[in-house]
Design a protein around this motif. Structure first.
Motif, short mmCIF file in Angstrom:
data_model
loop_
_atom_site.label_atom_id
_atom_site.label_comp_id
_atom_site.label_asym_id
_atom_site.label_seq_id
_atom_site.Cartn_x
_atom_site.Cartn_y
_atom_site.Cartn_z
N ASP A 1 31.06 57.27 12.70
CA ASP A 1 31.54 56.72 12.64
C ASP A 1 32.37 55.60 14.25
O ASP A 1 33.04 54.94 14.29
N ASP A 2 31.68 56.66 15.13
CA ASP A 2 32.21 56.30 16.98
C ASP A 2 31.02 55.29 16.84
O ASP A 2 30.36 54.60 18.72
N CYS A 3 29.95 54.38 16.30
CA CYS A 3 28.94 54.37 16.86
C CYS A 3 29.39 52.69 17.00
O CYS A 3 30.41 52.37 16.36
N VAL A 4 28.67 51.59 17.80
CA VAL A 4 29.06 50.54 17.92
C VAL A 4 28.84 49.44 17.17
O VAL A 4 27.46 48.98 16.43
N VAL A 5 29.62 48.86 16.30
CA VAL A 5 29.38 48.10 14.88
C VAL A 5 29.22 46.23 15.70
O VAL A 5 30.29 46.09 15.89
N PRO A 6 28.53 45.13 14.67
CA PRO A 6 28.99 44.22 15.54
C PRO A 6 29.68 43.39 15.27
O PRO A 6 30.27 43.70 13.81
N LYS A 7 30.10 42.49 15.89
CA LYS A 7 31.65 41.81 15.87
C LYS A 7 31.49 40.87 16.42
O LYS A 7 32.41 39.71 15.98
N ASN A 8 29.58 40.03 15.96
CA ASN A 8 30.65 38.30 15.70
C ASN A 8 28.77 37.92 14.90
O ASN A 8 28.05 39.22 14.76
N LEU A 9 28.24 37.20 14.40
CA LEU A 9 27.00 36.14 13.96
C LEU A 9 25.68 36.77 14.41
O LEU A 9 24.79 37.55 14.35
N SER A 10 25.74 36.86 16.13
CA SER A 10 24.56 36.48 16.49
C SER A 10 24.38 38.66 16.30
O SER A 10 23.33 39.36 16.38
N GLN A 11 25.55 39.88 16.96
CA GLN A 11 25.10 40.83 16.84
C GLN A 11 25.21 41.36 15.23
O GLN A 11 23.77 42.36 15.22
N MET A 12 25.78 40.95 13.99
CA MET A 12 24.82 41.01 12.90
C MET A 12 23.44 40.84 12.81
O MET A 12 22.56 41.82 12.31
N TYR A 13 23.25 39.36 12.95
CA TYR A 13 21.96 39.01 12.80
C TYR A 13 21.01 40.04 13.54
O TYR A 13 19.44 40.69 13.24
N THR A 14 21.08 40.15 14.32
CA THR A 14 19.98 41.06 15.93
C THR A 14 20.34 42.41 14.99
O THR A 14 18.98 42.77 14.93
N ARG A 15 21.44 43.18 14.67
CA ARG A 15 21.72 44.68 13.79
C ARG A 15 20.13 44.65 12.92
O ARG A 15 19.52 45.23 11.78
N PHE A 16 20.32 43.55 11.89
CA PHE A 16 19.19 43.33 10.26
C PHE A 16 18.20 42.89 10.70
O PHE A 16 17.36 43.98 10.51
N VAL A 17 17.99 41.61 11.80
CA VAL A 17 16.21 42.23 11.94
C VAL A 17 16.13 43.48 12.69
O VAL A 17 14.63 43.85 12.28
N ILE A 18 16.75 43.84 13.84
CA ILE A 18 15.65 45.38 14.17
C ILE A 18 15.95 46.28 12.84
O ILE A 18 15.14 47.32 12.84
#
Length: 352
Positions: free
Chosen positions: A291-308
């Motif tokens: 629940d306390d994980c760092v979640v993406p807050k912008n597009l770059s973070q979202m795409y980066t996490r998806f690639v990972i």
């Protein structure tokens, strides 16, 4: 009847990833269970992100008399009953849901839900038709995956030809110079067959539906198109509905929706079903972990996490990346890391 999956495959963007890809983090999902209605308009209203024209200040679609339902694209709008619609050109940006819309249309026909006045429906993708571009064929040979047809039966029956993904077409589509062909039993190049079918020289009573990204739509002469429709994507209610269908855990789905709503850039991007799939994959994975994980807050973070995530699943399955999957991940990395050099990305992928 032809199965909707007989010869039709979604483009990479519209299905998020290719069949057998690495986004498979949950059980396979049935289209009828997760399909969320798209907002479709008659005419070319421009991109959905032009909020002043298409959606109101809260992100909701402004409903007007130009909106049209998926299964009614060949029906005249109220007040235009005199209009005969033979050829429909549906436009939409990458990932907006054109191919999925086609698949749902065909599935509704197969399931006897809509358009039962059509005896035959042939979903064909330009990606697959490209493989036949150097061959001499008659139309019945192209349709052989759907069964055996006599030319006279085809000529008398109400039928729909769906050509999905005009932007992937590698044929010249030379409407001006191709020979005129009126006899379906005569063998000709695929380009001659398609241009004559669209022009109405072959099977003038048949219906034609073409989907395309906007940049390629001009390859079909406007005079040959009776209706232009535009897939505009999701409004706010559809965004929420998509996440609730896609994420089976109701509490987790609400967490994802709350997070998306709190960030304007992500919320606006979720009008694109492709991005909704990315967001659902990433946020479901992260929020399930803690629940306390760092979640993406912008597009770059979202795409980066998806690639990972994609790369992790690929490594876990010990699967060698195909050329198409490698290309897709490279494109996602460019979105995630816009300043990264193309060569460094390709080198990294080779190591992967």
């Amino acid at each position: 009847m032809a199965s909707p999956g007989t010869s039709h495959h979604d483009s990479d963007e519209d299905s998020l990833v290719e069949p057998g890809s690495y986004e498979d983090l949950t059980k396979p999902l049935i289209l009828n269970e997760i399909y969320t209605e798209l907002y479709i308009t008659e005419g070319d209203l421009g991109d959905i992100h032009d909020e002043h024209e298409v959606i109101d200040s809260r992100g909701n679609f402004v409903t007007d008399d130009r909106s049209i339902k998926r299964n009614d694209i060949f029906e005249p709008l109220p007040g235009r009953r005199w209009q005969t619609i033979r050829t429909v050109l549906t436009k939409g940006i990458a990932g907006i849901g054109k191919s999925v819309c086609v698949q749902k249309f065909v599935m509704d026909w197969v399931d006897l839900i809509a358009n039962q006045d059509m005896r035959y429906v042939y979903p064909l993708s330009f990606r697959e038709l490209n493989l036949l571009k150097d061959k001499q064929l008659c139309l019945s040979e192209i349709l052989s995956p759907f069964g055996e047809f006599k030319d006279e039966d085809l000529a008398k029956s109400r039928q729909l030809f769906i050509f999905d993904g005009l932007d992937e077409c590698r044929l010249p589509l030379d409407f001006e110079n191709n020979e005129k062909l009126c006899q379906p039993g005569i063998a000709a190049s695929l380009d001659v067959l398609l241009t004559n079918l669209i022009q109405g020289n072959l099977f003038p009573s048949c219906l034609v539906w073409i989907t395309s990204r906007p940049a390629a739509a001009g390859r079909i002469p406007p005079a040959l198109v009776d209706r232009v429709t535009t897939v505009q994507g999701f409004g706010d209610p559809q965004k929420d509905e998509f996440f609730r269908k896609r994420i089976r855990n109701p509490a987790l789905a609400e967490k994802v929706i709350t997070h998306i709503r709190s960030l304007r850039s992500l919320h606006i991007m979720c009008h694109i079903p492709f991005f909704c799939r990315i967001a659902a994959t990433v946020l479901q994975r992260l929020l399930e972990e803690a629940d306390d994980c760092v979640v993406p807050k912008n597009l770059s973070q979202m795409y980066t996490r998806f690639v990972i995530i994609q790369t992790e699943v690929m490594a876990k399955k010990n699967t060698q990346a195909t050329d198409s999957s490698r290309t897709m991940i490279i494109r996602l990395r460019r979105l995630a890391l816009p300043t990264a050099g193309e060569r460094s990305e390709e080198d990294s992928m080779r190591k992967t």
